[in-house]
Motif scaffolding. Structure first.
Motif, PDB file in Angstrom:
ATOM      1  N   VAL A 127       9.824  -4.327  -4.721  1.00 22.18           N
ATOM      2  CA  VAL A 127       8.716  -5.154  -5.220  1.00 22.18           C
ATOM      3  C   VAL A 127       7.752  -5.454  -4.069  1.00 22.18           C
ATOM      4  O   VAL A 127       6.527  -5.367  -4.221  1.00 22.18           O
ATOM      5  N   ALA A 128       8.320  -5.768  -2.899  1.00 24.61           N
ATOM      6  CA  ALA A 128       7.478  -6.050  -1.732  1.00 24.61           C
ATOM      7  C   ALA A 128       6.641  -4.828  -1.374  1.00 24.61           C
ATOM      8  O   ALA A 128       5.473  -4.940  -0.994  1.00 24.61           O
ATOM      9  N   LEU A 129       7.255  -3.645  -1.521  1.00 24.01           N
ATOM     10  CA  LEU A 129       6.547  -2.393  -1.255  1.00 24.01           C
ATOM     11  C   LEU A 129       5.411  -2.208  -2.264  1.00 24.01           C
ATOM     12  O   LEU A 129       4.283  -1.863  -1.906  1.00 24.01           O
ATOM     13  N   ALA A 130       5.719  -2.473  -3.532  1.00 21.15           N
ATOM     14  CA  ALA A 130       4.707  -2.360  -4.587  1.00 21.15           C
ATOM     15  C   ALA A 130       3.560  -3.317  -4.321  1.00 21.15           C
ATOM     16  O   ALA A 130       2.394  -2.980  -4.488  1.00 21.15           O
ATOM     17  N   ARG A 131       3.908  -4.533  -3.869  1.00 23.35           N
ATOM     18  CA  ARG A 131       2.879  -5.516  -3.563  1.00 23.35           C
ATOM     19  C   ARG A 131       1.949  -4.995  -2.462  1.00 23.35           C
ATOM     20  O   ARG A 131       0.727  -5.053  -2.582  1.00 23.35           O
ATOM     21  N   ALA A 132       2.563  -4.439  -1.398  1.00 23.20           N
ATOM     22  CA  ALA A 132       1.760  -3.973  -0.270  1.00 23.20           C
ATOM     23  C   ALA A 132       0.836  -2.831  -0.677  1.00 23.20           C
ATOM     24  O   ALA A 132      -0.292  -2.739  -0.211  1.00 23.20           O
ATOM     25  N   PHE A 133       1.319  -1.961  -1.577  1.00 27.39           N
ATOM     26  CA  PHE A 133       0.480  -0.835  -1.990  1.00 27.39           C
ATOM     27  C   PHE A 133      -0.547  -1.238  -3.039  1.00 27.39           C
ATOM     28  O   PHE A 133      -1.543  -0.560  -3.206  1.00 27.39           O
ATOM     29  N   SER A 134      -0.281  -2.313  -3.780  1.00 35.92           N
ATOM     30  CA  SER A 134      -1.235  -2.750  -4.805  1.00 35.92           C
ATOM     31  C   SER A 134      -2.476  -3.356  -4.183  1.00 35.92           C
ATOM     32  O   SER A 134      -3.563  -3.274  -4.741  1.00 35.92           O
ATOM     33  N   VAL A 135      -2.285  -3.985  -3.041  1.00 34.18           N
ATOM     34  CA  VAL A 135      -3.406  -4.655  -2.394  1.00 34.18           C
ATOM     35  C   VAL A 135      -4.291  -3.609  -1.729  1.00 34.18           C
ATOM     36  O   VAL A 135      -3.807  -2.762  -1.004  1.00 34.18           O
ATOM     37  N   PRO A 136      -5.588  -3.644  -2.012  1.00 35.12           N
ATOM     38  CA  PRO A 136      -6.460  -2.681  -1.342  1.00 35.12           C
ATOM     39  C   PRO A 136      -6.523  -2.979   0.152  1.00 35.12           C
ATOM     40  O   PRO A 136      -6.975  -4.039   0.556  1.00 35.12           O
ATOM     41  N   LEU A 142       5.462  -9.980 -11.515  1.00 33.36           N
ATOM     42  CA  LEU A 142       4.043  -9.716 -11.817  1.00 33.36           C
ATOM     43  C   LEU A 142       3.132 -10.707 -11.091  1.00 33.36           C
ATOM     44  O   LEU A 142       2.155 -10.316 -10.447  1.00 33.36           O
ATOM     45  N   ASP A 143       3.474 -11.990 -11.166  1.00 35.51           N
ATOM     46  CA  ASP A 143       2.654 -13.013 -10.497  1.00 35.51           C
ATOM     47  C   ASP A 143       2.614 -12.776  -8.991  1.00 35.51           C
ATOM     48  O   ASP A 143       1.570 -12.914  -8.359  1.00 35.51           O
ATOM     49  N   ASN A 144       3.771 -12.424  -8.419  1.00 36.70           N
ATOM     50  CA  ASN A 144       3.823 -12.177  -6.985  1.00 36.70           C
ATOM     51  C   ASN A 144       2.844 -11.082  -6.580  1.00 36.70           C
ATOM     52  O   ASN A 144       2.155 -11.212  -5.566  1.00 36.70           O
ATOM     53  N   ILE A 145       2.785 -10.028  -7.369  1.00 39.13           N
ATOM     54  CA  ILE A 145       1.894  -8.917  -7.027  1.00 39.13           C
ATOM     55  C   ILE A 145       0.439  -9.309  -7.287  1.00 39.13           C
ATOM     56  O   ILE A 145      -0.436  -9.089  -6.452  1.00 39.13           O
ATOM     57  N   GLN A 146       0.199  -9.942  -8.432  1.00 42.69           N
ATOM     58  CA  GLN A 146      -1.189 -10.292  -8.766  1.00 42.69           C
ATOM     59  C   GLN A 146      -1.763 -11.344  -7.816  1.00 42.69           C
ATOM     60  O   GLN A 146      -2.943 -11.291  -7.477  1.00 42.69           O
ATOM     61  N   LEU A 147      -0.928 -12.268  -7.375  1.00 38.17           N
ATOM     62  CA  LEU A 147      -1.411 -13.281  -6.428  1.00 38.17           C
ATOM     63  C   LEU A 147      -1.871 -12.628  -5.131  1.00 38.17           C
ATOM     64  O   LEU A 147      -2.879 -13.025  -4.555  1.00 38.17           O
ATOM     65  N   ASN A 159      -9.704  -9.429  -7.759  1.00 40.11           N
ATOM     66  CA  ASN A 159      -9.857  -8.132  -8.424  1.00 40.11           C
ATOM     67  C   ASN A 159      -8.502  -7.468  -8.645  1.00 40.11           C
ATOM     68  O   ASN A 159      -8.262  -6.345  -8.253  1.00 40.11           O
ATOM     69  N   SER A 160      -7.628  -8.226  -9.287  1.00 40.44           N
ATOM     70  CA  SER A 160      -6.292  -7.735  -9.565  1.00 40.44           C
ATOM     71  C   SER A 160      -6.352  -6.672 -10.660  1.00 40.44           C
ATOM     72  O   SER A 160      -7.107  -6.783 -11.610  1.00 40.44           O
ATOM     73  N   SER A 161      -5.542  -5.621 -10.497  1.00 39.63           N
ATOM     74  CA  SER A 161      -5.564  -4.573 -11.524  1.00 39.63           C
ATOM     75  C   SER A 161      -4.799  -5.044 -12.762  1.00 39.63           C
ATOM     76  O   SER A 161      -4.000  -5.968 -12.697  1.00 39.63           O
ATOM     77  N   PRO A 162      -5.081  -4.410 -13.910  1.00 45.47           N
ATOM     78  CA  PRO A 162      -4.432  -4.860 -15.142  1.00 45.47           C
ATOM     79  C   PRO A 162      -2.915  -4.681 -15.080  1.00 45.47           C
ATOM     80  O   PRO A 162      -2.404  -3.859 -14.311  1.00 45.47           O
TER      81      PRO A 162
END
Lengths: 246, 254
Positions: A138-147, A93-98, A103-106
């Motif tokens: 997770v890396a993929l999720a991170r890349a897609f989470s970032v606008p 979670l921290d990896n993605i939110q960082l 403007n991190s999503s909930p």
């Protein structure tokens, strides 16, 4: 729709110690528009990763330009590296939110994204508690989470076994259809390229430039293994210059 | 046959080995039978006496506060400078010789010079301790900074972490083992230097007291003060450093 212009006149690594100066890229130019999925294919060592690093802004020492056609608007890119590159001392979670920043999503949004990638109950796990395949997701999720407007991917599914890689490609296509954006996907696996791309760019040996630019009109989700084979055959007939790569 | 946990066993071993040390001390004290080597019981009695009179807590407190201030200053500047030198090769090449000079100046010289230049004041004492410890911290942290994972730094850059976030989430966690190593060696080194600083130019603190006892030939008090300080440093290790270590390792599998 914005259009990105990538025009690299020359990228040379300067002479260092006993290594001679090395020109990795020369006169490489292409535009990318709409939500195109572009695959870059080329022999190993031809400067594909170098090119991605230039586009990502990690390396600014080159002649040429990389810019948005709307002048003054910067390109926001996210990057899926060859290795997952997660911070081992932070939870999933921290990896993605960082990466998402202020403007991190909930948490619930991230959780459902992870769940759709088959990563249930992983939010508070540390990367080392996950398998390599899971870390890549997770890396993929991170890349897609970032606008971002542009997603750069550097052989993200290499060293995964065939079944896992196939699943990962399906997931990627699903995410991409849900959250469309421009993609530049580097691979040396032609089947992968013909499965994923709207357009395939073939690069030469270094100093690399584009030797073939092949559009593929068939929607990705409709492509069967037979279609992919046919597409490959047609490409090799139409573009004899890429014969050595096929 | 016996179901003993590893932690219990190591505790048992510790008691055994410390006990052996005490026995050796007691035996040699009774063999020598002289005031230059008081027995452990005599030292313990003196320790209780000094605590009751309030002398020991006062001087120990003074020394401890000097130790904490100079430790924090040395760590803070050491980490900052070490990081700078580790990340900028040209700066590092240029200042490397300065560092070697600093490393090799005897502690006594720095202390005397600080007192001569700045007078017999508190800040001179602190400065002398910091200057003694600083180069060690710099060298250790510099090594860590040279070994930072470039791939993670690139990741931080593409995802626009910014300076502060990169430092907090990418750089410092990687420097952590180096910081802990220099904190541990630092604690041991600094308290020894603080004592010399106090002996040479302060009118309170443990160093001053030990100097006094030396002139009075009161070996029992010297040992009592030493024991109290060793116990204190052990308490810092157990209550602060160990828990910090444990917390920072929780992400590691096994």
């Amino acid at each position: 729709m914005s259009q990105f212009i990538i025009d690299i006149k020359d990228k040379t690594f300067p002479q260092r110690n006993d290594q001679e100066a090395f020109t990795a890229i020369q006169n490489l130019r292409f535009d990318i528009e709409n939500h195109q999925f572009v695959c870059l294919v080329g022999p190993s060592g031809c400067g594909k990763t170098t090119l991605l690093n230039l586009i990502a802004g990690l390396d600014s020492e080159f002649n040429g330009l990389i810019r948005n056609s709307n002048k003054g608007v910067t390109i926001k890119s996210s990057y899926v590296f060859q290795t997952p590159r997660l911070l081992p001392w932070r939870t999933v979670l921290d990896n993605i939110q960082l990466a998402m920043g202020e403007n991190s999503s909930p948490t619930s949004v991230i959780e459902s994204l992870l769940e759709s990638l088959g990563l249930k109950n992983c939010l508070y796990k540390f990367p080392q508690q996950l398998s390599l395949g899971m870390q890549r997701r997770v890396a993929l999720a991170r890349a897609f989470s970032v606008p971002s407007d542009l997603l750069l991917m550097d052989e993200p599914f290499v060293s995964l076994d065939q079944t896992t890689a196939r699943k990962a490609r399906k997931l990627l296509l699903r995410l991409w259809s849900e959250q469309a954006r421009k993609v530049i996907f580097v691979t040396h696996d032609l089947n992968e390229a013909f499965e994923l791309a709207d357009r395939i760019l073939f690069l030469s040996e270094s100093p690399s430039h584009i030797i073939a630019d092949i559009p593929i009109d068939m929607p990705q989700l409709d492509r069967s293994a037979v279609d992919i084979k046919k597409l490959k055959e047609r490409a090799s007939i139409d573009h004899p210059s890429i014969h050595s790569l096929l | 046959m016996f179901n003993i946990k590893p932690s219990q066993r190591s505790g048992f071993n510790l008691v055994l080995s410390l006990g052996l040390l005490l026995v050796i001390w007691q035996l040699s004290a009774s063999y020598v039978n002289s005031s230059v080597l008081p027995s452990p019981t005599a030292v313990l009695l003196q320790l209780i006496l000094s605590i009751k009179s309030g002398d020991l807590p006062y001087h120990l407190g003074i020394t401890l506060s000097r130790l904490i201030v100079s430790f924090l200053l040395a760590m803070l500047f050491g980490i900052a400078i070490g990081l700078l030198l580790g990340r900028h090769k040209k700066t590092d090449d240029f200042f490397d010789s300065w560092l070697i000079i600093l490393l090799n100046i005897p502690a006594l010289v720095t202390i005397v010079m600080c007192y001569v230049w700045f007078g017999l004041v508190e800040s001179a004492a602190i400065l002398a301790v910091v200057v003694n410890k600083l180069p060690n911290v710099i060298v250790t942290i510099r090594e860590g900074a040279k070994n930072l994972d470039e791939e993670l730094l690139q990741m931080a850059k593409t995802y626009r972490f910014g300076r502060f976030k990169t430092l907090q989430h990418v750089v410092l966690p990687q420097l952590y083992p180096y910081i802990m190593a220099s904190a541990r060696t630092g604690l041991a080194l600094i308290w020894k230097i603080v004592l010399v600083v106090e002996l040479l130019g302060r009118s309170n603190g443990m160093g001053y007291q030990i100097h006094l006892f030396f002139q009075l030939f009161d070996i029992t008090s010297i040992l009592a003060y030493t024991v109290s300080f060793i116990v204190l440093i052990q308490l810092i290790e157990i209550s602060i450093l160990k828990p910090l270590d444990k917390r920072s390792r929780q992400w590691k599998v096994n």
